[in-house]
Design a protein around this motif. Structure first.
Motif, PDB file in Angstrom:
ATOM      1  N   ALA A   9       0.850  -1.268  -0.004  1.00 49.50           N
ATOM      2  CA  ALA A   9       0.072  -0.013   0.020  1.00 49.50           C
ATOM      3  C   ALA A   9       0.889   1.494  -0.062  1.00 49.50           C
TER       4      ALA A   9
ATOM      5  N   LEU B  76       1.431   7.018   4.128  1.00 47.72           N
ATOM      6  CA  LEU B  76      -0.006   6.836   4.243  1.00 47.72           C
ATOM      7  C   LEU B  76      -0.761   7.358   5.502  1.00 47.72           C
ATOM      8  N   SER B  77      -1.856   7.841   5.078  1.00 49.78           N
ATOM      9  CA  SER B  77      -2.477   8.529   6.088  1.00 49.78           C
ATOM     10  C   SER B  77      -3.138   7.200   7.249  1.00 49.78           C
TER      11      SER B  77
ATOM     12  N   ALA C 199       1.122   4.343  -3.005  1.00 50.71           N
ATOM     13  CA  ALA C 199       0.401   5.608  -2.316  1.00 50.71           C
ATOM     14  C   ALA C 199       0.870   6.762  -3.318  1.00 50.71           C
TER      15      ALA C 199
ATOM     16  N   GLU D 142       1.131   9.903  -1.961  1.00 54.54           N
ATOM     17  CA  GLU D 142       1.584  10.619  -0.962  1.00 54.54           C
ATOM     18  C   GLU D 142       2.965  10.111  -0.633  1.00 54.54           C
TER      19      GLU D 142
ATOM     20  N   GLU E  29      -6.002   6.741   8.178  1.00 58.32           N
ATOM     21  CA  GLU E  29      -7.213   6.219   7.653  1.00 58.32           C
ATOM     22  C   GLU E  29      -6.957   4.955   6.732  1.00 58.32           C
ATOM     23  N   SER E  30      -5.730   5.371   5.872  1.00 55.43           N
ATOM     24  CA  SER E  30      -5.521   4.294   4.933  1.00 55.43           C
ATOM     25  C   SER E  30      -4.620   3.079   5.641  1.00 55.43           C
ATOM     26  N   ILE E  31      -4.038   3.555   6.535  1.00 58.69           N
ATOM     27  CA  ILE E  31      -3.312   2.234   7.356  1.00 58.69           C
ATOM     28  C   ILE E  31      -4.467   1.408   7.919  1.00 58.69           C
ATOM     29  N   ASP E  32      -5.633   1.973   8.609  1.00 58.15           N
ATOM     30  CA  ASP E  32      -6.440   1.309   9.114  1.00 58.15           C
ATOM     31  C   ASP E  32      -7.435   0.457   7.977  1.00 58.15           C
ATOM     32  N   GLU E  33      -7.579   1.343   7.015  1.00 62.84           N
ATOM     33  CA  GLU E  33      -8.192   0.420   5.733  1.00 62.84           C
ATOM     34  C   GLU E  33      -7.331  -0.892   5.577  1.00 62.84           C
ATOM     35  N   VAL E  34      -6.178  -0.793   5.197  1.00 62.91           N
ATOM     36  CA  VAL E  34      -5.334  -1.926   4.715  1.00 62.91           C
ATOM     37  C   VAL E  34      -5.328  -3.014   5.908  1.00 62.91           C
TER      38      VAL E  34
END
Length: 59
Positions: free
Chosen positions: A30, A39-40, A34, A36, A42-47
Motif C-alpha cells: 500500500a 500513508l494516512s 500511495a 503521498e 485512515e489508509s493504514i486502518d483500511e489496509v
C-alpha cells in the motif's frame, strides 16, 4: 557443533507471526502504491482492516 532443523515436516509454524508478516507485506504494498509520501492513518486502518475487526469483536 552445528544444529540443523530436522527434515520431514516437523517445523513449527507460528500463526501469529505469519499473520503479522502478511499484514506488514500489505502495508508495504500500500505504501509503495500511495501517491503521498506517507500513508494516512485512515489508509493504514483500511489496509489492516481495523473497522472490520472492531465490528466483528463488538457485535
Amino acid at each position: 557443533m552445528t544444529h540443523v532443523a530436522p527434515v520431514g515436516g516437523t517445523a513449527v509454524q507460528d500463526h501469529v507471526a505469519l499473520a503479522e508478516i502478511e499484514l506488514c507485506g500489505e502495508l508495504i504494498i500500500a505504501a509503495s502504491a500511495a501517491d503521498e509520501d506517507r500513508l494516512s492513518l485512515e489508509s493504514i486502518d483500511e489496509v489492516l482492516r481495523v473497522a472490520e475487526e472492531r465490528a466483528s469483536a463488538g457485535g
